[in-house]
Design a protein around this motif. Structure first.
Motif, PDB file in Angstrom:
ATOM      1  N   SER A  91       0.491  -0.738   0.464  1.00 39.38           N
ATOM      2  CA  SER A  91       0.121   0.367   0.281  1.00 39.38           C
ATOM      3  C   SER A  91       0.532   1.226   0.203  1.00 39.38           C
ATOM      4  O   SER A  91       2.349   0.818   0.783  1.00 39.38           O
ATOM      5  CB  SER A  91      -1.036  -0.129   1.160  1.00 39.38           C
ATOM      6  N   THR A 113     -11.338   0.369  -4.201  1.00 37.25           N
ATOM      7  CA  THR A 113     -10.530  -0.471  -3.662  1.00 37.25           C
ATOM      8  C   THR A 113      -9.531  -1.141  -3.427  1.00 37.25           C
ATOM      9  O   THR A 113      -8.531  -0.891  -2.748  1.00 37.25           O
ATOM     10  CB  THR A 113      -8.885   1.162  -5.038  1.00 37.25           C
ATOM     11  N   GLY A 116      -5.122  -5.483  -2.604  1.00 36.65           N
ATOM     12  CA  GLY A 116      -4.581  -6.540  -1.174  1.00 36.65           C
ATOM     13  C   GLY A 116      -5.051  -6.094  -0.388  1.00 36.65           C
ATOM     14  O   GLY A 116      -4.805  -6.974   0.933  1.00 36.65           O
ATOM     15  N   GLY A 118      -4.760  -2.997   1.849  1.00 32.81           N
ATOM     16  CA  GLY A 118      -3.570  -2.686   3.479  1.00 32.81           C
ATOM     17  C   GLY A 118      -4.148  -1.984   3.474  1.00 32.81           C
ATOM     18  O   GLY A 118      -4.259  -1.431   5.014  1.00 32.81           O
ATOM     19  N   HIS A 119      -5.302  -1.215   3.356  1.00 30.08           N
ATOM     20  CA  HIS A 119      -5.237   0.351   2.875  1.00 30.08           C
ATOM     21  C   HIS A 119      -7.014   0.103   3.959  1.00 30.08           C
ATOM     22  O   HIS A 119      -7.330   0.447   5.410  1.00 30.08           O
ATOM     23  CB  HIS A 119      -6.136   1.584   2.232  1.00 30.08           C
ATOM     24  N   ASP A 134     -14.062  -3.816  -5.226  1.00 27.55           N
ATOM     25  CA  ASP A 134     -12.434  -4.062  -6.171  1.00 27.55           C
ATOM     26  C   ASP A 134     -13.874  -4.894  -7.605  1.00 27.55           C
ATOM     27  O   ASP A 134     -14.570  -5.642  -7.098  1.00 27.55           O
ATOM     28  CB  ASP A 134     -11.727  -5.089  -5.772  1.00 27.55           C
ATOM     29  N   GLN A 135     -13.279  -4.813  -8.661  1.00 30.23           N
ATOM     30  CA  GLN A 135     -13.737  -5.178  -9.627  1.00 30.23           C
ATOM     31  C   GLN A 135     -13.370  -6.487 -10.093  1.00 30.23           C
ATOM     32  O   GLN A 135     -13.514  -7.376 -10.715  1.00 30.23           O
ATOM     33  CB  GLN A 135     -14.410  -4.566 -11.608  1.00 30.23           C
ATOM     34  N   ASN A 160     -17.490  -2.309  -9.754  1.00 22.73           N
ATOM     35  CA  ASN A 160     -16.977  -1.399 -10.682  1.00 22.73           C
ATOM     36  C   ASN A 160     -17.331  -0.242  -9.583  1.00 22.73           C
ATOM     37  O   ASN A 160     -18.545  -0.056  -9.409  1.00 22.73           O
ATOM     38  CB  ASN A 160     -17.513  -1.177 -11.736  1.00 22.73           C
ATOM     39  N   PHE A 161     -16.484   0.814  -9.261  1.00 21.51           N
ATOM     40  CA  PHE A 161     -16.680   1.656  -8.237  1.00 21.51           C
ATOM     41  C   PHE A 161     -17.372   2.814  -8.607  1.00 21.51           C
ATOM     42  O   PHE A 161     -17.969   3.517  -7.832  1.00 21.51           O
ATOM     43  CB  PHE A 161     -15.678   1.966  -7.419  1.00 21.51           C
ATOM     44  N   ASP A 182      -7.997   4.115  -4.022  1.00 22.82           N
ATOM     45  CA  ASP A 182      -6.250   4.123  -4.311  1.00 22.82           C
ATOM     46  C   ASP A 182      -6.762   3.890  -5.914  1.00 22.82           C
ATOM     47  O   ASP A 182      -6.237   2.695  -6.426  1.00 22.82           O
ATOM     48  CB  ASP A 182      -5.821   3.113  -3.469  1.00 22.82           C
ATOM     49  N   GLY A 184      -5.701   2.600  -9.729  1.00 22.68           N
ATOM     50  CA  GLY A 184      -5.016   2.118 -10.599  1.00 22.68           C
ATOM     51  C   GLY A 184      -4.967   0.474 -10.359  1.00 22.68           C
ATOM     52  O   GLY A 184      -5.840   0.030 -10.313  1.00 22.68           O
ATOM     53  N   GLN A 189      -2.028  -7.748  -9.214  1.00 19.01           N
ATOM     54  CA  GLN A 189      -2.693  -7.043 -11.253  1.00 19.01           C
ATOM     55  C   GLN A 189      -1.500  -7.330 -12.276  1.00 19.01           C
ATOM     56  O   GLN A 189      -1.187  -7.886 -13.391  1.00 19.01           O
ATOM     57  CB  GLN A 189      -3.264  -5.842 -11.229  1.00 19.01           C
ATOM     58  N   MET A 209      -9.191  -5.245 -15.793  1.00 16.85           N
ATOM     59  CA  MET A 209      -8.883  -5.246 -13.898  1.00 16.85           C
ATOM     60  C   MET A 209     -10.219  -6.077 -14.208  1.00 16.85           C
ATOM     61  O   MET A 209     -10.028  -7.276 -12.671  1.00 16.85           O
ATOM     62  CB  MET A 209      -9.596  -4.123 -13.557  1.00 16.85           C
TER      63      MET A 209
HETATM   64  C1  LIG Z   1      -3.691  -0.005  -6.459  1.00 18.52           C
HETATM   65  S1  LIG Z   1      -4.876  -1.469  -5.756  1.00 18.52           S
HETATM   66  C2  LIG Z   1      -5.422  -0.929  -4.627  1.00 18.52           C
HETATM   67  C3  LIG Z   1      -4.445  -0.861  -3.501  1.00 18.52           C
HETATM   68  C4  LIG Z   1      -4.936  -0.811  -1.958  1.00 18.52           C
HETATM   69  N1  LIG Z   1      -5.164   0.281  -1.528  1.00 18.52           N
HETATM   70  C5  LIG Z   1      -3.973  -2.032  -0.917  1.00 18.52           C
HETATM   71  O1  LIG Z   1      -3.848  -1.182   0.094  1.00 18.52           O
HETATM   72  O2  LIG Z   1      -4.029  -3.140  -1.753  1.00 18.52           O
HETATM   73  C6  LIG Z   1      -5.715  -0.864  -6.914  1.00 18.52           C
HETATM   74  C7  LIG Z   1      -7.269  -1.729  -7.034  1.00 18.52           C
HETATM   75  O3  LIG Z   1      -8.398  -1.230  -7.418  1.00 18.52           O
HETATM   76  C8  LIG Z   1      -9.214  -2.002  -8.522  1.00 18.52           C
HETATM   77  N2  LIG Z   1     -10.386  -1.328  -9.809  1.00 18.52           N
HETATM   78  C9  LIG Z   1      -9.628  -0.184 -10.334  1.00 18.52           C
HETATM   79  N3  LIG Z   1     -10.131   1.027 -10.535  1.00 18.52           N
HETATM   80  C10 LIG Z   1     -11.718   0.017 -10.421  1.00 18.52           C
HETATM   81  C11 LIG Z   1     -12.934   0.567 -10.656  1.00 18.52           C
HETATM   82  N4  LIG Z   1     -13.211   1.668 -11.709  1.00 18.52           N
HETATM   83  N5  LIG Z   1     -13.698  -0.438  -9.738  1.00 18.52           N
HETATM   84  C12 LIG Z   1     -13.564  -1.092  -8.862  1.00 18.52           C
HETATM   85  N6  LIG Z   1     -12.044  -1.366  -8.583  1.00 18.52           N
HETATM   86  C13 LIG Z   1     -11.286  -0.666  -9.278  1.00 18.52           C
HETATM   87  C14 LIG Z   1      -8.178  -2.545  -8.807  1.00 18.52           C
HETATM   88  O4  LIG Z   1      -9.283  -4.217  -9.877  1.00 18.52           O
HETATM   89  C15 LIG Z   1      -6.919  -3.070  -7.849  1.00 18.52           C
HETATM   90  O5  LIG Z   1      -7.264  -4.191  -7.200  1.00 18.52           O
END
Ligand SMILES: C[S@@+](CC[C@H](N)C(=O)[O-])C[C@H]1O[C@@H](n2cnc3c(N)ncnc32)[C@H](O)[C@@H]1O
Length: 392
Positions: A91, A113, A116, A118-119, A134-135, A160-161, A182, A184, A189, A209
């Motif tokens: 994270s 998002t 993993g 973490g947040h 998460d998607q 999807n968010f 968060d 991306g 992935q 994704m």
């Molecule tokens: C950078 S990672 C997040 C990491 C997380 N914050 C952590 O601490 O582990 C981004 C995540 O957001 C998801 N994601 C990205 N765009 C999304 C969307 N439009 N809707 C849902 N999930 C999304 C991705 O599949 C990915 O698992």
């Protein structure tokens, strides 16, 4: 992994066999498996699902608390230390997110998002409840396993968010003390060759994704006109050699379809030679990822809806990784924070009906030197935070 010390979560099986079984399971129709308690389960009054996994693009799950939706113990995974799970994602700006969102007991957060986890975990560790989404079904499965010791305060929804209000309305959750995005892709992935995010590893030209999303990068690369490809490479990648790369793609695909990451990377490299550290395919892959996942429009939809889901003084935090995303976050926050709207065609500024936020970060928060040293991927991360104004 997260820099905050974790309490041991009971998750067992050796990491390798757990991971392989997880991948096998989610590849099957009907995932998530009901034995994991992915069916209706609510530790919180008024929250939960009456049905099992509906399948399709938007799916959701309450994680099994250990008592199971039907009162039974979960079949698997059994317990062991969560730290033994395979690496998923480190994270970014974790300490800063906690400082800005101020989690604590009695508070409830939305993490759109999950990745993993973490947040989400940092919020749970401070006693808050978290609804996460998460998607990517792999992220949902991984994080819910990792965070299962918090199952009475945590639930995960696949979707999807950009659709989060509809997903939340269905589960009956109210407003939040904080929302975190968060944006991306996760390290997991990126490193999974079968997702096609990396031009360093051979894999299908996919870049979705959400594995159930209808369009892959190969579909776009092989069917869009040269002009459309140029537009994508410029708008989403700011690629200086957009024209010559698009021309080369069109020429190559006339002979045979472009199906793999290394095929596309080689075509790009043939007309846009390597300069400095950055691989010449970097910006095109970024552009294709944004296009395939419609990332900027999804972020706008999310940001348009987020303020209405905050309690008074609730906060929304957005971490972005490139200037296009950061610009979207900055502009949406500015719009919601403006008491008046002034346009050339207006005789005088008009009250802004959307005015409901106060921007807390005039400049985006950047990772510390120490974080960049320990996690170089964090170097481009930027955090923006805004706060919901009190009700008038
Ligand atoms: C950078 S990672 C997040 C990491 C997380 N914050 C952590 O601490 O582990 C981004 C995540 O957001 C998801 N994601 C990205 N765009 C999304 C969307 N439009 N809707 C849902 N999930 C999304 C991705 O599949 C990915 O698992």
């Amino acid at each position: 992994m997260a820099s905050i010390a974790l309490p041991a979560c009971p998750v067992s099986l050796s990491p390798r066999s757990w991971w392989e079984r997880l991948i096998a399971r989610i590849s099957r129709p009907g995932f998530p498996h009901p034995a994991w308690g992915w069916q209706q389960l609510s530790a919180w009054p008024g929250v939960g699902f009456a049905d099992g996994y509906p399948g399709g693009h938007i799916s959701r799950a309450w994680f099994n608390t250990g008592r199971g939706g039907n009162g039974s113990a979960p079949e698997e995974p059994p317990s062991e230390d969560a730290a033994k799970l395979p690496f998923y994602h480190e994270s970014v700006l974790l300490k800063e997110v906690v400082e800005w969102l101020q989690p604590g007991p009695g508070k409830i957060y939305l993490d759109v998002t999950l990745g993993g986890g973490g947040h989400t975990e940092a919020l749970l560790q401070r006693g808050a409840k978290v609804v996460a989404m998460d998607q990517d079904p792999v992220a949902i499965a991984y994080a819910t396993s990792r965070l299962r010791c918090y199952a009475d305060r945590f639930c995960a929804i696949r979707g999807n968010f950009r659709n989060f209000p509809d997903l939340l309305k269905e589960i009956g959750v109210g407003k939040f003390d904080g929302i975190i995005a968060d944006i991306g892709v996760s390290t997991r992935q990126l490193s999974d060759a079968s997702k096609g995010f990396s031009f360093q590893k051979d894999g299908p030209l996919d870049l979705r994704m959400d594995p159930d999303a209808p369009i892959t990068a190969a579909d776009l690369i092989n069917t869009m006109s040269e002009e459309e490809l140029i537009r994508i490479f410029i708008d989403y990648g700011e690629e200086p050699h957009a024209r010559r790369i698009a021309r080369a793609i069109v020429k190559h695909r006339a002979a045979q379809p472009i199906r793999t990451t290394l095929q596309l990377a080689a075509i790009i490299e043939s007309v846009s030679p390597r300069k400095g550290h950055r691989h010449p395919a970097t910006l095109v892959f970024q552009a294709m990822r944004i296009a395939v996942n419609d990332e900027l429009a999804a972020l706008e939809d999310f940001l348009d809806a987020a303020p209405a889901w905050l309690k008074p003084s609730g906060r929304v935090a957005v971490i972005s990784f490139h200037s296009l995303e950061d610009r979207v976050a900055k502009r949406r926050f500015q719009h919601f924070a403006a008491p008046y709207i002034d346009r050339p065609e207006f005789p005088e500024p008009r009250p802004n009906a959307d005015h409901c936020l106060r921007v807390l970060t005039r400049k985006p928060v950047e990772p510390s030197d120490a974080e960049i040293t320990s996690n170089p991927r964090s170097r481009s991360a930027r955090l923006r935070v805004a706060e919901r104004l009190p009700e008038p």
